[in-house]
Write a protein that holds these residues in place. Structure first.
Motif, PDB file in Angstrom:
ATOM      1  N   ASN A  53      57.966 -37.926   0.753  1.00 49.02           N
ATOM      2  CA  ASN A  53      58.184 -38.416  -0.615  1.00 49.02           C
ATOM      3  C   ASN A  53      57.941 -37.333  -1.664  1.00 49.02           C
ATOM      4  O   ASN A  53      57.704 -37.634  -2.841  1.00 49.02           O
ATOM      5  CB  ASN A  53      57.302 -39.630  -0.920  1.00 49.02           C
ATOM      6  CG  ASN A  53      57.887 -40.917  -0.373  1.00 49.02           C
ATOM      7  OD1 ASN A  53      59.093 -41.015  -0.133  1.00 49.02           O
ATOM      8  ND2 ASN A  53      57.045 -41.911  -0.161  1.00 49.02           N
ATOM      9  N   LEU A  98      56.759 -36.912  -6.194  1.00 54.77           N
ATOM     10  CA  LEU A  98      55.335 -36.639  -6.448  1.00 54.77           C
ATOM     11  C   LEU A  98      55.114 -35.285  -7.118  1.00 54.77           C
ATOM     12  O   LEU A  98      54.065 -34.666  -6.965  1.00 54.77           O
ATOM     13  CB  LEU A  98      54.557 -36.687  -5.119  1.00 54.77           C
ATOM     14  CG  LEU A  98      54.735 -37.943  -4.267  1.00 54.77           C
ATOM     15  CD1 LEU A  98      53.994 -37.801  -2.959  1.00 54.77           C
ATOM     16  CD2 LEU A  98      54.255 -39.170  -5.031  1.00 54.77           C
ATOM     17  N   THR A 137      54.707 -37.557   7.387  1.00 53.05           N
ATOM     18  CA  THR A 137      53.824 -38.472   6.666  1.00 53.05           C
ATOM     19  C   THR A 137      52.395 -37.959   6.595  1.00 53.05           C
ATOM     20  O   THR A 137      51.686 -38.191   5.615  1.00 53.05           O
ATOM     21  CB  THR A 137      53.807 -39.834   7.371  1.00 53.05           C
ATOM     22  OG1 THR A 137      53.494 -39.629   8.763  1.00 53.05           O
ATOM     23  CG2 THR A 137      55.161 -40.518   7.259  1.00 53.05           C
ATOM     24  N   ASN A 188      46.851 -50.120   2.670  1.00 48.35           N
ATOM     25  CA  ASN A 188      48.139 -49.427   2.715  1.00 48.35           C
ATOM     26  C   ASN A 188      48.341 -48.785   4.083  1.00 48.35           C
ATOM     27  O   ASN A 188      47.379 -48.481   4.785  1.00 48.35           O
ATOM     28  CB  ASN A 188      48.202 -48.361   1.628  1.00 48.35           C
ATOM     29  CG  ASN A 188      48.202 -48.963   0.235  1.00 48.35           C
ATOM     30  OD1 ASN A 188      47.140 -49.072  -0.386  1.00 48.35           O
ATOM     31  ND2 ASN A 188      49.352 -49.363  -0.254  1.00 48.35           N
ATOM     32  N   THR A 195      46.969 -49.429   8.986  1.00 46.01           N
ATOM     33  CA  THR A 195      46.382 -49.385   7.655  1.00 46.01           C
ATOM     34  C   THR A 195      45.240 -48.374   7.718  1.00 46.01           C
ATOM     35  O   THR A 195      44.749 -48.030   8.806  1.00 46.01           O
ATOM     36  CB  THR A 195      45.820 -50.738   7.217  1.00 46.01           C
ATOM     37  OG1 THR A 195      44.716 -51.094   8.072  1.00 46.01           O
ATOM     38  CG2 THR A 195      46.889 -51.839   7.301  1.00 46.01           C
ATOM     39  N   PHE A 239      45.952 -40.400  -3.576  1.00 45.01           N
ATOM     40  CA  PHE A 239      47.278 -41.001  -3.696  1.00 45.01           C
ATOM     41  C   PHE A 239      47.771 -41.494  -2.342  1.00 45.01           C
ATOM     42  O   PHE A 239      48.305 -42.604  -2.224  1.00 45.01           O
ATOM     43  CB  PHE A 239      48.274 -40.005  -4.281  1.00 45.01           C
ATOM     44  CG  PHE A 239      49.668 -40.555  -4.376  1.00 45.01           C
ATOM     45  CD1 PHE A 239      50.063 -41.295  -5.477  1.00 45.01           C
ATOM     46  CD2 PHE A 239      50.591 -40.363  -3.347  1.00 45.01           C
ATOM     47  CE1 PHE A 239      51.342 -41.829  -5.552  1.00 45.01           C
ATOM     48  CE2 PHE A 239      51.868 -40.890  -3.420  1.00 45.01           C
ATOM     49  CZ  PHE A 239      52.243 -41.622  -4.530  1.00 45.01           C
ATOM     50  N   ALA A 240      47.612 -40.654  -1.319  1.00 43.82           N
ATOM     51  CA  ALA A 240      48.092 -41.020   0.015  1.00 43.82           C
ATOM     52  C   ALA A 240      47.424 -42.291   0.510  1.00 43.82           C
ATOM     53  O   ALA A 240      48.076 -43.167   1.104  1.00 43.82           O
ATOM     54  CB  ALA A 240      47.844 -39.875   0.992  1.00 43.82           C
ATOM     55  N   THR A 276      46.285 -44.749  -1.131  1.00 43.91           N
ATOM     56  CA  THR A 276      46.610 -45.953  -1.904  1.00 43.91           C
ATOM     57  C   THR A 276      48.122 -46.163  -1.999  1.00 43.91           C
ATOM     58  O   THR A 276      48.600 -46.864  -2.887  1.00 43.91           O
ATOM     59  CB  THR A 276      46.005 -45.857  -3.314  1.00 43.91           C
ATOM     60  OG1 THR A 276      46.428 -44.635  -3.941  1.00 43.91           O
ATOM     61  CG2 THR A 276      44.486 -45.883  -3.250  1.00 43.91           C
ATOM     62  N   SER A 277      48.868 -45.553  -1.076  1.00 41.77           N
ATOM     63  CA  SER A 277      50.327 -45.671  -1.063  1.00 41.77           C
ATOM     64  C   SER A 277      50.809 -46.011   0.343  1.00 41.77           C
ATOM     65  O   SER A 277      50.094 -45.817   1.328  1.00 41.77           O
ATOM     66  CB  SER A 277      50.976 -44.360  -1.523  1.00 41.77           C
ATOM     67  OG  SER A 277      50.487 -43.952  -2.766  1.00 41.77           O
ATOM     68  N   GLU A 278      52.042 -46.495   0.428  1.00 41.40           N
ATOM     69  CA  GLU A 278      52.685 -46.711   1.715  1.00 41.40           C
ATOM     70  C   GLU A 278      53.302 -45.388   2.166  1.00 41.40           C
ATOM     71  O   GLU A 278      54.163 -44.828   1.469  1.00 41.40           O
ATOM     72  CB  GLU A 278      53.759 -47.787   1.614  1.00 41.40           C
ATOM     73  CG  GLU A 278      53.214 -49.186   1.335  1.00 41.40           C
ATOM     74  CD  GLU A 278      52.378 -49.716   2.487  1.00 41.40           C
ATOM     75  OE1 GLU A 278      52.844 -49.664   3.643  1.00 41.40           O
ATOM     76  OE2 GLU A 278      51.246 -50.163   2.227  1.00 41.40           O
ATOM     77  N   VAL A 279      52.850 -44.872   3.296  1.00 40.54           N
ATOM     78  CA  VAL A 279      53.317 -43.566   3.781  1.00 40.54           C
ATOM     79  C   VAL A 279      53.854 -43.763   5.194  1.00 40.54           C
ATOM     80  O   VAL A 279      53.234 -43.379   6.190  1.00 40.54           O
ATOM     81  CB  VAL A 279      52.175 -42.533   3.749  1.00 40.54           C
ATOM     82  CG1 VAL A 279      52.707 -41.143   4.078  1.00 40.54           C
ATOM     83  CG2 VAL A 279      51.486 -42.516   2.392  1.00 40.54           C
TER      84      VAL A 279
END
Length: 288
Positions: free
Chosen positions: A114, A118, A147, A173, A207, A256-257, A259-262
């Motif tokens: 992503n 970012l 990822t 996440n 998760t 960030f990682a 608290t995000s979908e990776v």
């Protein structure tokens, strides 16, 4: 057989890529700042070229007679006052310019999952600004966007060994990290493939809370997990950046990682639980 230059050969991914390319009977020239690390890591190359990617004068002729350049160069631990911009962007740009001079046919680069979304983070913008230069150069290229590595996940195991794992937010996440050996297969495939943008993750989706629990199970201890509110870490990151932009940038990316979908298309056969158990047993043996 292709003649491949591996930049970052002494790093986590670069070592696996070197081994994978040798298994496929390619000729490998390893670019290393400290060549003595190669045998220490069990890495064998056909040639070793000593250079510092941030010093263009040391890179002269490194790409001569090379078909493909592979680079996983990036800075995590700060050394010699260098920044993300110095290494991840300018260092790789120095290598690209030498590759273009030598007539290299393809450049394979590892960026961030992503990444284009970012760019407000220093560590990512350095990668993606180089990708822009790579695309504009006219050379055939492939950009892989993993990822996250199993080596990153070992931080959870280390926290578990110390008695407590800290999560940012609720830890709900998801991520599918990939082992270096599995990612190396994708990198080697990219030498021949036509895909220019490759998102890739491992075969299992967790998760972050599940990863923490897995780490505790690997060492046979009950899970002790503490949740840190995202706002608190954001405030801490702002303070850290004042004194150490590098460490602050790493902390920002980590937060960030988590608290995000990776999650990217999965591949490979290595399992995170097995990796945790192996490293847990190694640490126990060292203590004994």
């Amino acid at each position: 057989m292709k003649r491949v230059l591996v930049a970052g050969s002494t790093g986590y991914l670069g070592g696996f890529v070197t081994k994978e390319l040798k298994n496929r009977k390619h000729f490998v020239r390893a670019l290393a700042r400290n060549p003595q690390k190669l045998p220490q890591c069990g890495i064998e190359a056909d040639e070793v070229f000593k250079a510092e990617i941030t010093r263009p004068d040391t890179l002269r002729n490194v790409c001569d007679s090379i078909d493909v350049v592979f680079s996983s160069i990036g800075i995590t631990r700060q050394k010699d006052g260098l920044t993300f911009r110095d290494v991840d962007y300018q260092g790789n740009l120095n290598l690209l310019e030498e590759a273009l001079r030598a007539g290299v046919k393809k450049f394979v680069y590892v960026s961030v999952f992503n990444g284009p979304l970012l760019r407000d983070m220093d560590i990512v913008s350095a990668h993606e600004d180089f990708v822009d230069k790579l695309k504009a150069s006219g050379i055939n290229y492939a950009v892989l966007r993993p990822t996250g590595y199993f080596s990153d996940m070992l931080q959870f195991l280390e926290m578990a060994r110390k008695g407590r794992v800290y999560l940012i937010g609720k830890g709900l996440n998801s991520v599918n990290p990939i082992h270096g050996a599995d990612l190396a297969v994708q990198c080697a495939d990219a030498l021949e493939g036509r895909n220019q943008e490759i998102d890739v993750g491992g075969p299992e989706i967790f998760t972050y809370r599940e990863i923490a629990e897995l780490a505790f199970r690997a060492i046979g201890n009950p899970a002790r997990i503490t949740v840190i509110p995202p706002w608190l870490l954001k405030a801490l990151t702002s303070v850290v950046k004042v004194f150490s932009p590098h460490q602050g940038g790493l902390l920002e990316f980590f937060a960030f990682a988590m608290t995000s979908e990776v999650v990217a298309p999965g591949t490979g056969s290595h399992l995170l639980g097995t990796c945790f158990r192996e490293h847990g047993n190694e640490a126990e043996s060292e203590e004994n």
